[in-house]
Write an enzyme that holds these catalytic residues in place. Sequence first.
Site, PDB file in Angstrom:
ATOM      1  N   PHE A 135      -2.402   5.974  12.837  1.00 29.36           N
ATOM      2  CA  PHE A 135      -2.794   7.476  12.640  1.00 29.36           C
ATOM      3  C   PHE A 135      -3.912   8.234  13.256  1.00 29.36           C
ATOM      4  O   PHE A 135      -3.839   9.493  12.973  1.00 29.36           O
ATOM      5  CB  PHE A 135      -2.392   7.654  10.966  1.00 29.36           C
ATOM      6  CG  PHE A 135      -3.327   6.911  10.212  1.00 29.36           C
ATOM      7  CD1 PHE A 135      -4.903   6.791  10.129  1.00 29.36           C
ATOM      8  CD2 PHE A 135      -2.583   5.723   9.531  1.00 29.36           C
ATOM      9  CE1 PHE A 135      -5.587   6.050   9.604  1.00 29.36           C
ATOM     10  CE2 PHE A 135      -3.750   4.785   8.622  1.00 29.36           C
ATOM     11  CZ  PHE A 135      -5.051   5.188   8.744  1.00 29.36           C
TER      12      PHE A 135
ATOM     13  N   TYR B 204       0.883  -1.050  -0.050  1.00 28.19           N
ATOM     14  CA  TYR B 204      -0.021   0.016  -0.125  1.00 28.19           C
ATOM     15  C   TYR B 204       1.004   1.167   0.142  1.00 28.19           C
ATOM     16  O   TYR B 204       1.829   1.332   0.669  1.00 28.19           O
ATOM     17  CB  TYR B 204      -0.950  -0.024   1.428  1.00 28.19           C
ATOM     18  CG  TYR B 204      -1.721   1.417   1.290  1.00 28.19           C
ATOM     19  CD1 TYR B 204      -2.669   1.759   0.415  1.00 28.19           C
ATOM     20  CD2 TYR B 204      -1.315   2.185   2.347  1.00 28.19           C
ATOM     21  CE1 TYR B 204      -3.442   3.015   0.703  1.00 28.19           C
ATOM     22  CE2 TYR B 204      -1.778   3.442   2.548  1.00 28.19           C
ATOM     23  CZ  TYR B 204      -2.853   3.775   1.537  1.00 28.19           C
ATOM     24  OH  TYR B 204      -3.427   4.895   1.693  1.00 28.19           O
TER      25      TYR B 204
ATOM     26  N   ARG C 157     -14.665  29.901  47.950  1.00 26.19           N
ATOM     27  CA  ARG C 157     -14.542  28.497  48.994  1.00 26.19           C
ATOM     28  C   ARG C 157     -14.207  27.210  48.347  1.00 26.19           C
ATOM     29  O   ARG C 157     -13.347  26.314  48.647  1.00 26.19           O
ATOM     30  CB  ARG C 157     -15.705  28.520  49.697  1.00 26.19           C
ATOM     31  CG  ARG C 157     -15.562  27.287  50.760  1.00 26.19           C
ATOM     32  CD  ARG C 157     -17.002  27.252  51.680  1.00 26.19           C
ATOM     33  NE  ARG C 157     -17.749  27.899  51.180  1.00 26.19           N
ATOM     34  CZ  ARG C 157     -19.257  27.480  51.224  1.00 26.19           C
ATOM     35  NH1 ARG C 157     -19.383  26.017  51.788  1.00 26.19           N
ATOM     36  NH2 ARG C 157     -20.213  28.167  50.831  1.00 26.19           N
TER      37      ARG C 157
ATOM     38  N   TYR D 134     -19.079  30.041  46.747  1.00 28.77           N
ATOM     39  CA  TYR D 134     -18.481  29.108  46.221  1.00 28.77           C
ATOM     40  C   TYR D 134     -17.040  29.377  45.066  1.00 28.77           C
ATOM     41  O   TYR D 134     -16.363  28.528  45.284  1.00 28.77           O
ATOM     42  CB  TYR D 134     -19.469  28.261  45.250  1.00 28.77           C
ATOM     43  CG  TYR D 134     -20.580  27.432  45.996  1.00 28.77           C
ATOM     44  CD1 TYR D 134     -20.672  27.313  47.199  1.00 28.77           C
ATOM     45  CD2 TYR D 134     -21.077  26.445  45.117  1.00 28.77           C
ATOM     46  CE1 TYR D 134     -21.711  26.715  47.836  1.00 28.77           C
ATOM     47  CE2 TYR D 134     -22.217  25.615  45.618  1.00 28.77           C
ATOM     48  CZ  TYR D 134     -22.314  25.793  47.121  1.00 28.77           C
ATOM     49  OH  TYR D 134     -23.295  25.019  47.768  1.00 28.77           O
TER      50      TYR D 134
ATOM     51  N   ASN E  57       1.449  11.190   6.506  1.00 32.49           N
ATOM     52  CA  ASN E  57       0.518  10.213   7.387  1.00 32.49           C
ATOM     53  C   ASN E  57       0.885  10.302   8.728  1.00 32.49           C
ATOM     54  O   ASN E  57       2.261  10.282   8.977  1.00 32.49           O
ATOM     55  CB  ASN E  57       0.642   8.685   7.037  1.00 32.49           C
ATOM     56  CG  ASN E  57      -0.526   8.266   6.260  1.00 32.49           C
ATOM     57  OD1 ASN E  57      -1.487   8.017   6.928  1.00 32.49           O
ATOM     58  ND2 ASN E  57      -0.369   8.238   4.776  1.00 32.49           N
TER      59      ASN E  57
ATOM     60  N   HIS F 178      -2.552  16.301  -2.191  1.00 30.60           N
ATOM     61  CA  HIS F 178      -3.196  16.686  -0.652  1.00 30.60           C
ATOM     62  C   HIS F 178      -2.854  17.906   0.277  1.00 30.60           C
ATOM     63  O   HIS F 178      -3.481  18.061   1.094  1.00 30.60           O
ATOM     64  CB  HIS F 178      -2.513  15.501   0.245  1.00 30.60           C
ATOM     65  CG  HIS F 178      -3.065  14.042  -0.028  1.00 30.60           C
ATOM     66  ND1 HIS F 178      -3.213  13.520  -1.309  1.00 30.60           N
ATOM     67  CD2 HIS F 178      -3.677  13.202   0.804  1.00 30.60           C
ATOM     68  CE1 HIS F 178      -3.740  12.489  -1.118  1.00 30.60           C
ATOM     69  NE2 HIS F 178      -3.973  12.055  -0.049  1.00 30.60           N
TER      70      HIS F 178
ATOM     71  N   GLU G 183     -12.176   5.764   4.477  1.00 28.84           N
ATOM     72  CA  GLU G 183     -11.849   6.226   5.775  1.00 28.84           C
ATOM     73  C   GLU G 183     -13.270   6.785   6.364  1.00 28.84           C
ATOM     74  O   GLU G 183     -13.903   7.931   6.219  1.00 28.84           O
ATOM     75  CB  GLU G 183     -10.833   7.656   5.488  1.00 28.84           C
ATOM     76  CG  GLU G 183      -9.844   7.247   4.912  1.00 28.84           C
ATOM     77  CD  GLU G 183      -8.935   8.199   4.535  1.00 28.84           C
ATOM     78  OE1 GLU G 183      -9.179   9.368   4.718  1.00 28.84           O
ATOM     79  OE2 GLU G 183      -7.817   7.909   3.848  1.00 28.84           O
TER      80      GLU G 183
END
Length: 504
Positions: free
Chosen positions: A337, A54, A287, A284, A199, A84, A423
């Site tokens: 990844f 791959y 405290r 609060y 990646n 990309h 994906e």
Amino acid sequence: MRDLHLTGDGFSIEDVADVANRRARVVVGDELAERMAPARGVVTEAVRRKDVVYGVTTGFGALADTTIGADDLAKLQVGILRSHAAAVGEPLPDEVVRALLLLRARTLSAGYSGVRIELPAMLLALLERDLLPVIPSKGSVGASGDLAQLAHLALPLIGEGRLRAPGDGPQGRPTAEVLAEHGLTPLELEPKEGLSLINGTEPMQAVLALAIVAAEDLCRVADVACAISVEALFGTDRAYDDRVQRIRPHPGQLTSAANLRQLLSGSPLLASHRYSDHAVQDSYSLRCAPQVHGSARDLIAHCRRVLTIELSSIVDNPVVVRGEDGDGFEVMSTGNFHGQPIAFAADALAMAVAELASISERRIYRMLDPATSRGLPPFLAPDAGTNSGFMLAQYTAASLVSENKVLCHPASVDSIPTSGNQEDHVSMGWHSVRKAHEVIENAATILAIELLCGAQGLDLREQVAAPAKATEAVRRRIRSDVEPMMIDRELAPRSTRFARCCPT
């Protein structure tokens, strides 16, 4: 400036922060080439045998079943960087890009990616010269890591994309021009190297590392701001007593309570009203500060543990690992990844910091409202009416608290399919870490406003008694940068300027 050595082993969060802020430089370790060589040999041999691997001899993502001919293998690696590099938005800050250069070099050098030493060495060459790839901030779903951002990081290695040299504007200049000025030669990618450059979770790692450091700083600032507010509001430190705190011993709570005790130790201002009727029990926001601040501390500590593991992990795909029998190597696909661990951690960190800001805003309000401020003038303005004092500072704090509530909606529970449904579950971790940084910026401003109001409150209590030594030192530090506001002045420059130094 200290030296770090790139050996392939993990870095600490402090290492990342130091490189990001130019407090450390990185050099290639002496034995790095030897560490990287076996995995590189496996990839080279797979290409020679024409194995189906791959991203080496096949296409990417949904195109994993498409075999690539030998003549197109180098073109494949360059093409993935170009295609990309699709991110949009404002460029990432310099600090994040420096951290990213370091972290990507670390992953590639670990000996699992099957790339040449020239790749991490080139990343470090850019880092050493502070030549920073221009990386747009939007466009990742945290799937195969942050593909788009890493593609923009990688393009300058082959002479493309844009680089920001010292003195350049945010959009930088064409990479070829900048590399030539600095005597650097672009790389020619070999099989798998383009894929290995894009990646991984390193962009998320970089942003989260800086967020954790900032969030831890804000925890300390929150304790300081609270201590000053306690004094300004004629509060009591009895709720911080160790006998009370240790019967609910969450680590962060114990730390915050100890900080508050130390900050308020020996305070004449607290002693002046210790036995007053109003000192029986505070609200609060005063405290319960150790419980709230401490819970934030504990959650941030969890985020630190998650990221510490990630900074020593291998998040490339595919990776070269030892054979099942311990002999030889094989190339295996992995899901390391995927950004889910970082996504969960970043969402949690944002919620923790948002609560530091939320309780801070309540203390601000109490100092401004004469119904709750125990004798302070309305809005801390000595001549209230003619002057509005810090009225609108509380508006700003309230606005940012509400904005944080929107930003704290978890991104990590979202997903959207990408890459032709290959994906089909993504982490949205990039959204998580970016939102966390926005929450931190808002919280820093809110805590700065509390410190400014608290210092004004201490100024107005001067006729009663002095504050503790520690809080007086903080008040003097504030006054060295911002003068008291006894008559109305423009608030924005003062709160903004002070917020920039608030985390440190």
